[in-house]
Scaffold this active site. Structure first.
Site, PDB file in Angstrom:
ATOM      1  N   LYS A  73      -1.483  50.473 -21.629  1.00  0.00           N
ATOM      2  CA  LYS A  73      -2.111  49.313 -22.276  1.00  0.00           C
ATOM      3  C   LYS A  73      -2.248  48.171 -21.262  1.00  0.00           C
ATOM      4  CE  LYS A  73      -1.558  46.644 -26.597  1.00  0.00           C
ATOM      5  NZ  LYS A  73      -0.671  46.417 -27.767  1.00  0.00           N
ATOM      6  N   SER A 148      -3.069  46.682 -32.198  1.00  0.00           N
ATOM      7  CA  SER A 148      -3.783  46.227 -31.025  1.00  0.00           C
ATOM      8  C   SER A 148      -3.877  47.271 -29.908  1.00  0.00           C
ATOM      9  CB  SER A 148      -3.102  44.979 -30.449  1.00  0.00           C
ATOM     10  OG  SER A 148      -1.800  45.280 -30.006  1.00  0.00           O
ATOM     11  N   SER A 172       1.338  47.510 -33.934  1.00  0.00           N
ATOM     12  CA  SER A 172       0.286  47.736 -32.937  1.00  0.00           C
ATOM     13  C   SER A 172       0.317  49.083 -32.233  1.00  0.00           C
ATOM     14  CB  SER A 172       0.317  46.622 -31.880  1.00  0.00           C
ATOM     15  OG  SER A 172      -0.324  45.468 -32.362  1.00  0.00           O
TER      16      SER A 172
END
Ligand SMILES: [Zn+2]
Lengths: 478, 94, 271
Positions: A73, A148, A172
């Site tokens: 990420k 996310s 997330s």
């Protein structure tokens, strides 16, 4: 050979490499090409990545992860590689150091393949808040992948990366894993170092794996946990993370909280959830009703606490030391306010405003103080529930993947995506989402949560359920 | 619930410029979220201690041993504006 | 002991910042320095780079406790760091890590002056005005040097037990000697390792009630401290004698002109 490689889980690929049947370089090249094609694909791709490695892997020492490449990420700092946390304010920022979690995985043999797209500063549940464009769901390109960690989830689901690293603050990792039909684990708070993770809400942020199956999640987690001298809140994990192998759930007590499995859950999700409960019973589990009376207030507490922490954590983005700076500022104040205006997207601004308001004098006790007390009650609810049961089962998200643009105009509707995942975040306990079926051709996630540091048992239970549920759907876009 | 003036006040505290078009939607959206969040005002939390961190961290300290600092070139590499000595900002006295 | 000039007496409390003589900064392993080239003692933590986290210096905590013991303070069984939020280029994270409701030490005294509290915090960086030579886009520039940023500070706050400028100066020397003997700081005002603010108010002699106080900031020599406090007492006396009232504000004493001016304080956003 190519389609053959795509079939392998990370654990299987590592096994082949260890056995000399597959070269790590070939595996890296295979995924690098797939990731690069997605990145080059523009509108036709999924927009999973913000950066893809060029050429061969930066050398990863041979380790137990055997050279299986890793997508990371964007918010993890990676030395010399763009780390922008999905934000315009950090456009092109290349940190001078690497996050502990990424470094540990690299040392264990997982080289950096790509950085994945995400909601800006991890604020969002649809990945539509990225400054680098929305990510598309590989099951249906007109839908969101969740957020996310949307880029990480979509990349794993679409076979663009064997596995990926994400972070979970209020859901997330788990929610995008659910919406993309893969496995996502949020570990116990403190079990993985946060050093080098660009912070959203420090008391909630936790790194974890997004993988094709439960075994891969265990394999990755095993290399991530442990105390870090750079993160004073990191804890020594009691024991080691083993390889999950359970096939039955005999004697396991599973609690189903009415508060998180009834009202507000879409019918198709509810059906898949109920079928999972039947499977669990068939495996020998004992199903019990438990109550989490304060869970319905978790979202309210979360949307005070997380914005409050973010407003403080994001104060450092001031255009002085890194990132962008607004041009032509008249004075220092003008430089600050315009840099932050230009650099932050709408959702981040909203949360900074919300958090600043909740912390401002006159409102502190009414909002922040009360939310911290609700947090205490939620942790107590879980502690009481775990006196009666080993794990708590809920749907991971109230709905399946929704259409791009469907909820962008209504922040509250968007926030409801985290309804089932936020309580566990506030309590700091581990929770895993595994795919448990399809509704209207889209994946549904099942969430299992356990007491703090129960990861080994949790992974075992998830493994048994995963086998029994035998989720074999595969996304259209692979 | 939150009016224009309050939005501007909070934005000033947060060092955030808002364009004219951003102010009204911000007021509306913040009000909607705060209305929702207000439900926790009805809970009885009289004798409940606040939780700021779920993990009790006790005395994790660092030994007072210096390690090499970073070179100036490294730390200035990402600066939006710098000279050879350090980071440049518009003077607060200007 | 009351100031000359009628029935008013001065009430003075001091806030002293002492840079601790540790080898490294409060929350990172950068070596402390004085006079080295700018920005040569920094790292991701003391620059507030995204993703970095603070880890407290054990010796700084130890020094803080030694100060508390020497002052007869009650040592906290549990102490917590807080964020004090404000925006300024000398503060890389947008907040200073300090202590608020659970300081390291409470109470105690040195001589006849009671101690309110002792807590630990991190020092700010140094901002130097470059003048016209460093203009950015038509306005003057300043340069930020983060060498000092993150230096461990002990903040010692007294109760308002001092009654005159001379007494404040004398007491501060006693504190300096005490700290020097403890070995916790160089306590050198010229180098900034001892800094002092004074809270000053006037009240009717013998009254228990406190008047409105002003805060006199950052006086950097013993001589200036006494002169500054004396000047502020005189200013307040004159104000009150003329029928005016004192307003709560932060002030700066200019030793060259002897003038006291109001400081536009750094706006503290929120806690
Ligand atoms: Zn440092």
């Amino acid at each position: 050979m190519s389609s053959d490689l795509l079939e392998l889980t990370a654990a299987q690929a590592a096994g082949r490499i260890a056995a000399g049947e597959l070269s790590a370089a070939a595996l890296f090249a295979f995924y690098r090409e797939r990731a690069a094609a997605d990145r080059a694909g523009g509108e036709d791709g999924l927009n999973c990545f913000t950066w893809v490695a060029e050429g061969a892997a930066a050398d990863a020492p041979a380790g137990s992860l055997g050279g299986v490449p890793l997508a990371v990420k964007d918010l993890f700092c990676t030395r010399g590689v763009p780390s922008q946390s999905g934000s315009r304010i950090l456009e092109g920022y290349e940190p001078p150091y690497t996050a502990t979690a990424v470094e540990r995985l690299r040392e264990a043999g997982a080289p950096l393949l790509a950085k994945t797209n995400q909601d800006e500063f991890a604020m969002g549940s649809s990945n539509e808040n990225s400054a680098y464009g929305p990510v598309r769901n590989p099951w249906d390109r007109s839908r969101v992948p969740g957020g996310s960690s949307g880029g990480s989830a979509a990349a794993v689901a679409a076979g663009l990366a064997p596995w990926a690293l994400g972070t979970d603050t209020g859901g997330s990792i788990r929610q995008p894993a659910a919406l993309c039909g893969i496995v996502g684990l949020k570990p116990t708070y403190g079990s993985v170092s946060r050093y080098g993770m660009i912070a959203f809400a420090s008391s909630l942020d936790q790194a974890g794996p997004l993988t094709r199956d439960v075994r891969d999640a265990a394999l990755m987690l095993a290399q991530m946990v442990g105390q870090d001298s750079c993160d004073a809140t990191s804890l020594q994990f009691p024991g080691e993370i083993g390889v999950p192998s359970a096939e039955r759930l005999d004697g396991v007590r599973l609690g189903v909280p009415a508060e998180l499995s009834g009202e507000g859950i879409e019918a198709g999700v509810k059906e898949a959830f109920d079928r999972s409960l039947e499977q669990a019973a068939a495996l020998g589990a004992e199903l019990l009703d438990v109550s989490l009376p304060h869970a319905p207030h978790a979202l309210s507490a979360y949307y005070v606490l997380a914005p409050a922490e973010c407003s403080s954590n994001l104060a450092r983005f001031d255009g002085v030391r890194y990132g962008i700076r607004a041009e032509g500022a008249a004075d220092l104040l003008d430089m600050y306010t315009r840099t932050r205006h230009d650099g932050f997207g709408p959702e981040v601004k909203r949360r900074i405003m919300l958090g600043t308001y909740a912390l401002s004098s006159g409102y502190y006790d009414a909002y922040y103080g009360r939310a911290q007390r609700v947090r205490t009650k939620i942790a107590e609810d879980f502690a009481a529930a775990f006196e009666q049961v080993d794990f708590i089962l809920t749907p991971t998200a109230p709905t399946v993947a929704f259409a791009l643009g469907e909820k962008t105009g209504d922040p509250l509707a968007m926030y409801l995506n985290d309804y089932c995942t936020v309580p566990m975040s506030l309590a700091g306990i581990p929770a895993i989402s595994i795919p448990c079926g399809l509704s209207g051709g889209l994946p549904v996630g099942l969430q299992l949560a356990g007491a703090a540091f129960s990861e080994n048992k949790l992974l075992d239970a998830a493994h048994a359920l995963e086998r029994a549920l035998a989720f074999d759907g595969s996304p259209a876009h692979v | 619930m939150i009016d224009r003036e309050e939005v501007l006040h909070v934005a000033r505290l947060a060092r955030l410029a808002l364009s004219e078009e951003e102010i009204e939607p911000m007021a509306r959206e913040l009000s909607a979220v705060l209305d929702h969040v207000a439900a926790i005002a009805e809970l009885d939390l009289e004798n409940v201690a606040p939780t700021s961190h779920v993990v009790e961290v006790t005395g994790r300290l660092r030994p007072d041993e210096p390690r090499p600092s970073w070179t100036r070139e490294e730390i200035l590499a990402a600066a939006p504006d710098a000279n050879e000595d350090g980071f440049l900002v518009p003077s607060p006295q200007a | 002991m009351s100031e000359q000039g009628g029935e008013l007496e001065a009430v003075i409390g001091l806030e002293i910042h002492i840079q601790l003589a540790t080898a490294t900064k409060m929350f990172c392993s950068c070596a402390l320095s004085f006079g080295d080239p700018p920005n040569t003692h920094t790292c991701p933590v003391c620059l507030g780079l995204p993703g970095s986290l603070p880890v407290a210096n054990a010796r700084a905590v130890h020094f803080g406790l030694m100060i508390g013991l020497a002052l007869g303070s009650e040592l906290a069984p549990r102490s917590i760091f807080h964020r004090k939020n404000y925006f300024y280029p000398d503060l890389p994270k947008g907040y200073q890590i300090s202590q608020y409701d659970e300081p390291l030490c409470r109470g105690g005294h040195l001589g006849e002056v009671r101690i309110h509290r002792v807590h630990l915090e991190e020092d700010a960086a140094k901002l130097t005005h470059l003048g016209a030579s460093g203009r950015i886009h038509g306005s003057d520039a300043s340069i930020v040097d983060f060498n000092r940023g993150g230096t461990p500070l002990a903040e010692i706050v007294t109760e308002p037990d001092l009654r005159s400028a001379e007494q404040a100066g004398e007491w501060l020397k006693l504190l300096r000697t005490t700290m020097r003997r403890l070995g916790v700081s160089d306590v050198n005002m010229e180098e900034g390792s001892l800094r002092c603010d004074a809270n000053i108010s006037l009240r009717a002699a013998g009254s228990e009630q406190l008047g409105v106080k002003t805060e006199l900031k950052n006086m950097n020599s013993f001589r200036f401290i006494e002169r500054g406090i004396r000047a502020e007492i005189a200013r307040q006396q004159k104000l009150i004698a003329g029928g005016g009232t004192v307003t709560q504000e932060t002030l700066h004493f200019d030793p060259a002109s002897g003038a006291i001016t109001s400081l536009r304080s750094k706006e503290e956003a929120h806690d």
